[in-house]
Write an enzyme that holds these catalytic residues in place. Sequence first.
Site, mmCIF file in Angstrom:
data_model
loop_
_atom_site.group_PDB
_atom_site.id
_atom_site.type_symbol
_atom_site.label_atom_id
_atom_site.label_comp_id
_atom_site.label_asym_id
_atom_site.label_seq_id
_atom_site.Cartn_x
_atom_site.Cartn_y
_atom_site.Cartn_z
ATOM 1 N N PHE A 116 15.495 33.848 27.372
ATOM 2 C CA PHE A 116 16.698 33.438 28.080
ATOM 3 C C PHE A 116 16.380 32.181 28.885
ATOM 4 C CE2 PHE A 116 20.899 35.245 28.804
ATOM 5 C CZ PHE A 116 20.950 36.202 27.810
ATOM 6 N N GLN A 236 28.356 28.940 39.380
ATOM 7 C CA GLN A 236 27.688 28.605 38.118
ATOM 8 C C GLN A 236 28.671 28.380 36.967
ATOM 9 O OE1 GLN A 236 25.109 31.617 35.763
ATOM 10 N NE2 GLN A 236 23.736 30.037 36.515
ATOM 11 N N HIS A 238 28.590 28.331 33.073
ATOM 12 C CA HIS A 238 27.760 28.732 31.942
ATOM 13 C C HIS A 238 27.990 27.730 30.810
ATOM 14 C CE1 HIS A 238 26.189 31.072 28.625
ATOM 15 N NE2 HIS A 238 25.812 32.044 29.433
ATOM 16 N N LEU A 248 32.996 34.001 27.004
ATOM 17 C CA LEU A 248 31.562 33.731 26.987
ATOM 18 C C LEU A 248 30.915 33.986 25.628
ATOM 19 C CD1 LEU A 248 29.432 32.943 29.189
ATOM 20 C CD2 LEU A 248 28.630 35.275 28.941
ATOM 21 N N GLU A 251 24.021 33.414 26.375
ATOM 22 C CA GLU A 251 22.833 32.575 26.268
ATOM 23 C C GLU A 251 21.807 33.226 25.340
ATOM 24 O OE1 GLU A 251 21.748 30.854 30.134
ATOM 25 O OE2 GLU A 251 19.785 31.748 29.782
ATOM 26 N N ARG A 282 20.875 26.969 33.357
ATOM 27 C CA ARG A 282 22.286 26.763 33.000
ATOM 28 C C ARG A 282 22.867 25.489 33.606
ATOM 29 N NH1 ARG A 282 24.261 33.079 33.330
ATOM 30 N NH2 ARG A 282 23.232 33.608 31.372
ATOM 31 N N HIS A 349 31.537 30.806 35.683
ATOM 32 C CA HIS A 349 30.926 32.070 35.290
ATOM 33 C C HIS A 349 30.499 32.963 36.450
ATOM 34 C CE1 HIS A 349 28.833 34.795 32.681
ATOM 35 N NE2 HIS A 349 27.651 34.544 33.212
ATOM 36 N N ARG A 390 21.790 30.686 39.342
ATOM 37 C CA ARG A 390 21.205 31.950 38.881
ATOM 38 C C ARG A 390 20.638 31.809 37.473
ATOM 39 N NH1 ARG A 390 22.988 36.068 35.609
ATOM 40 N NH2 ARG A 390 25.204 35.530 35.595
HETATM 41 C C1 LIG Z 1 31.373 37.733 30.222
HETATM 42 C C2 LIG Z 1 30.201 37.944 31.140
HETATM 43 C C3 LIG Z 1 28.933 38.155 30.618
HETATM 44 C C4 LIG Z 1 27.838 38.341 31.455
HETATM 45 N N1 LIG Z 1 26.607 38.565 30.910
HETATM 46 C C5 LIG Z 1 25.552 38.805 31.727
HETATM 47 C C6 LIG Z 1 24.280 39.130 31.195
HETATM 48 O O1 LIG Z 1 24.079 39.250 29.989
HETATM 49 N N2 LIG Z 1 23.251 39.330 32.055
HETATM 50 C C7 LIG Z 1 23.418 39.254 33.405
HETATM 51 O O2 LIG Z 1 22.460 39.451 34.137
HETATM 52 N N3 LIG Z 1 24.628 38.961 33.935
HETATM 53 C C8 LIG Z 1 25.689 38.751 33.128
HETATM 54 N N4 LIG Z 1 26.920 38.483 33.678
HETATM 55 C C9 LIG Z 1 27.093 38.577 35.135
HETATM 56 C C10 LIG Z 1 27.142 40.055 35.542
HETATM 57 O O3 LIG Z 1 27.737 40.801 34.520
HETATM 58 C C11 LIG Z 1 27.940 40.275 36.810
HETATM 59 O O4 LIG Z 1 27.545 39.383 37.803
HETATM 60 C C12 LIG Z 1 27.711 41.700 37.322
HETATM 61 O O5 LIG Z 1 27.943 42.630 36.297
HETATM 62 C C13 LIG Z 1 28.575 42.008 38.520
HETATM 63 O O6 LIG Z 1 28.483 43.367 38.819
HETATM 64 P P1 LIG Z 1 29.163 43.958 40.131
HETATM 65 O O7 LIG Z 1 28.885 45.416 40.104
HETATM 66 O O8 LIG Z 1 28.741 43.167 41.283
HETATM 67 O O9 LIG Z 1 30.721 43.675 39.916
HETATM 68 P P2 LIG Z 1 31.759 44.141 38.782
HETATM 69 O O10 LIG Z 1 31.102 44.737 37.604
HETATM 70 O O11 LIG Z 1 32.663 42.996 38.582
HETATM 71 O O12 LIG Z 1 32.537 45.311 39.478
HETATM 72 C C14 LIG Z 1 33.393 45.084 40.572
HETATM 73 C C15 LIG Z 1 34.026 46.400 40.963
HETATM 74 O O13 LIG Z 1 34.724 46.226 42.175
HETATM 75 C C16 LIG Z 1 35.988 46.818 42.092
HETATM 76 N N5 LIG Z 1 36.875 46.090 43.010
HETATM 77 C C17 LIG Z 1 37.102 44.762 43.095
HETATM 78 N N6 LIG Z 1 37.980 44.499 44.074
HETATM 79 C C18 LIG Z 1 38.299 45.690 44.626
HETATM 80 C C19 LIG Z 1 39.161 46.088 45.677
HETATM 81 N N7 LIG Z 1 39.897 45.216 46.368
HETATM 82 N N8 LIG Z 1 39.248 47.407 45.959
HETATM 83 C C20 LIG Z 1 38.551 48.330 45.264
HETATM 84 N N9 LIG Z 1 37.719 47.989 44.257
HETATM 85 C C21 LIG Z 1 37.594 46.695 43.955
HETATM 86 C C22 LIG Z 1 36.382 46.720 40.639
HETATM 87 O O14 LIG Z 1 37.305 47.743 40.329
HETATM 88 C C23 LIG Z 1 35.036 46.939 39.956
HETATM 89 O O15 LIG Z 1 34.804 48.312 39.776
HETATM 90 C C24 LIG Z 1 28.028 38.290 32.849
HETATM 91 C C25 LIG Z 1 29.288 38.087 33.377
HETATM 92 C C26 LIG Z 1 30.364 37.898 32.540
HETATM 93 C C27 LIG Z 1 31.706 37.623 33.155
#
Ligand SMILES: Cc1cc2nc3c(=O)[nH]c(=O)nc-3n(C[C@H](O)[C@H](O)[C@H](O)COP(=O)(O)OP(=O)(O)OC[C@H]3O[C@@H](n4cnc5c(N)ncnc54)[C@H](O)[C@@H]3O)c2cc1C
Length: 580
Positions: A116, A236, A238, A248, A251, A282, A349, A390
């Site tokens: 990566f 960021q 991507h 997306l 990568e 990135r 991203h 990142r």
């Molecule tokens: C398409 C894509 C591909 C990616 N691929 C990778 C990868 O391969 N490797 C990597 O390391 N990273 C990757 N990332 C980044 C990574 O996936 C995210 O940064 C990470 O999963 C975020 O996790 P989180 O638990 O912080 O938030 P999220 O998974 O976004 O979860 C947020 C949670 O908060 C809740 N929420 C939000 N607002 C409220 C509110 N007001 N009240 C109650 N609940 C709320 C939502 O319901 C949800 O359950 C990718 C991101 C994207 C968009």
Amino acid sequence: MQIHQYDTVIVGAGGAGMRAAIESTQRSRTAVLTKLYPTRSHTGAAQGGMCAALANVEEDNWEWHTFDTVKGGDYLVDQDAAEIMCKEAIDAVLDLEKMGLPFSRTDQGRIDQRRFGGHSRNHGEAPVRRSCYAADRTGHMILQTLFQNCVKHGVEFFNEFYVLDLLINEGKTAGVVAYELATGEIHVFQAKAVVFASGGTGKMFKVTSNAHTLTGDGQAVALRRGLPLEDMEFFQFHPTGIWRMGILLTEGARGEGGILRNKDGERFMERYAPVMKDLASRDVCSRAIYSEIRAGRGCGPDGDHVYLDLTHLPPEQLDAKLPDITEFARTYLGIEPYTDPIPIQPTAHYAMGGIPTNVEGEVLRNNTDVVPGLYAAGEVACVSVHGANRLGTNSLLDINVFGRRAGIAAAAYSDKHDFVPLPENPGALVEALVEGLRNSTGTESVAKIRQELQESMDTNVSVYRTGKTLQQAVEDVAALKERFKNVSIADKGSRYNTDLLEAVELGNLLDLAEVLVVSALAREESRGGHYREDFPTRDDVKFMQHTMAYREVAEDGSTSIRLDYKPVVQTRYQPMERKY
Ligand SMILES: Cc1cc2nc3c(=O)[nH]c(=O)nc-3n(C[C@H](O)[C@H](O)[C@H](O)COP(=O)(O)OP(=O)(O)OC[C@H]3O[C@@H](n4cnc5c(N)ncnc54)[C@H](O)[C@@H]3O)c2cc1C
């Protein structure tokens, strides 16, 4: 208004929230509030992998990983936090494996690893295979695995509850206030400890990989309650989003050997990053793509994109390792990736900045003091392990390492402390917000303001920025905030009123966009994802520090953003020129 009482409340059921919940439920009475059904969280969209120096396929160690993370973040990373993350990465992967995650395997049956961007052997000598993955559905597998384990541990979920306020009383955490989508009812959750794990803010941009729901609710709530937001100017882009759509393409495609090409078919990354080439970080790749486009070497009639070329890879490899993204190319572009290169462009991203925390996930109210009982983890937070940029696969790692830490710390806090009394009229702010929108007779539309915000951000606050474009964005956002006061919604009802919530979410995006552009305008240097054409070099003397942005309310009720700065924690790595 209903009042509930839990020792620990977790806001968000993505990877960070559920990883925290697994720990906290075993130690304290815990509720998880989530605006989405847990398995619809954006973590499920993550594709490429989660890194750890397992050294399953070639030599590696966590110190190399730490160095890559610090260098990848252009030396804005807090190095103590990066050390913890990279050291704990190994157990984080093994924990998921024990919970049942079906990782892709080597022929010997070990967890396979792939390359990566920015991950290297021995401080930049050559790319290293560090990312553990489950085809290109790693996030989906993580989210499902964590959800199953939450069910196993009896985690109590409140699904489709939107948290719209944080309650702090006597300087300590008292709970949160949520709006229930199904009924329109307001619920107060009194809690000893609260963990924000509510994800990113990508929806302020038009071309983005982020889901519609990533509106930075947690960051906006914290800001409104007087807490700072750290390093918000670092967003960021991507390199490989599907052209014009931003969806997306991981990568991991370049990790498997994919190549970026311009209209002459040239592998142009060789000129920008002679060692790491297509696997440079990135920010470097996204700038290179736009440099090619600006130099007239972009592809297509408008010359506005470049190609991701996978045609030299065997179809069996694409089918086994990249099944989803090759299908995306077929579905969204009508392109057959076995035989044709895929048009791509950088896509908004990931938010490197967020609610500042220490390594236990405790939220900071200023440069040194914490808010007792308040925690944050995942993309909503800034520890800061990602600094100014990142590295790929470090976010799935971050949510697992710091989600777990925050869950443990929050439950330990709940165990030792009593409930703080609720403030008077705990639901007042949310009631006023909701009723204000419902009863508004204004003429502005949510969709229109959101579109104009996204267009201004894409035009003015993208991969390349200048003082002039940022000033334009500051003015655009201010004007849109003014117009937002006059916004009205069509649905006045109380059941499933998504109209109302989209308005609330837009308000959040506007507040956060303001912080982002004000912070970016003040940072007169280029570092990681923040590239100022008018200040093209990194300035370690003036700017090797974190931005801390506060919202200030004047006597007449008007608000503005005040900036302060916080030193970067350095342990073993001195800043160097960044070359890939
Ligand atoms: C398409 C894509 C591909 C990616 N691929 C990778 C990868 O391969 N490797 C990597 O390391 N990273 C990757 N990332 C980044 C990574 O996936 C995210 O940064 C990470 O999963 C975020 O996790 P989180 O638990 O912080 O938030 P999220 O998974 O976004 O979860 C947020 C949670 O908060 C809740 N929420 C939000 N607002 C409220 C509110 N007001 N009240 C109650 N609940 C709320 C939502 O319901 C949800 O359950 C990718 C991101 C994207 C968009």
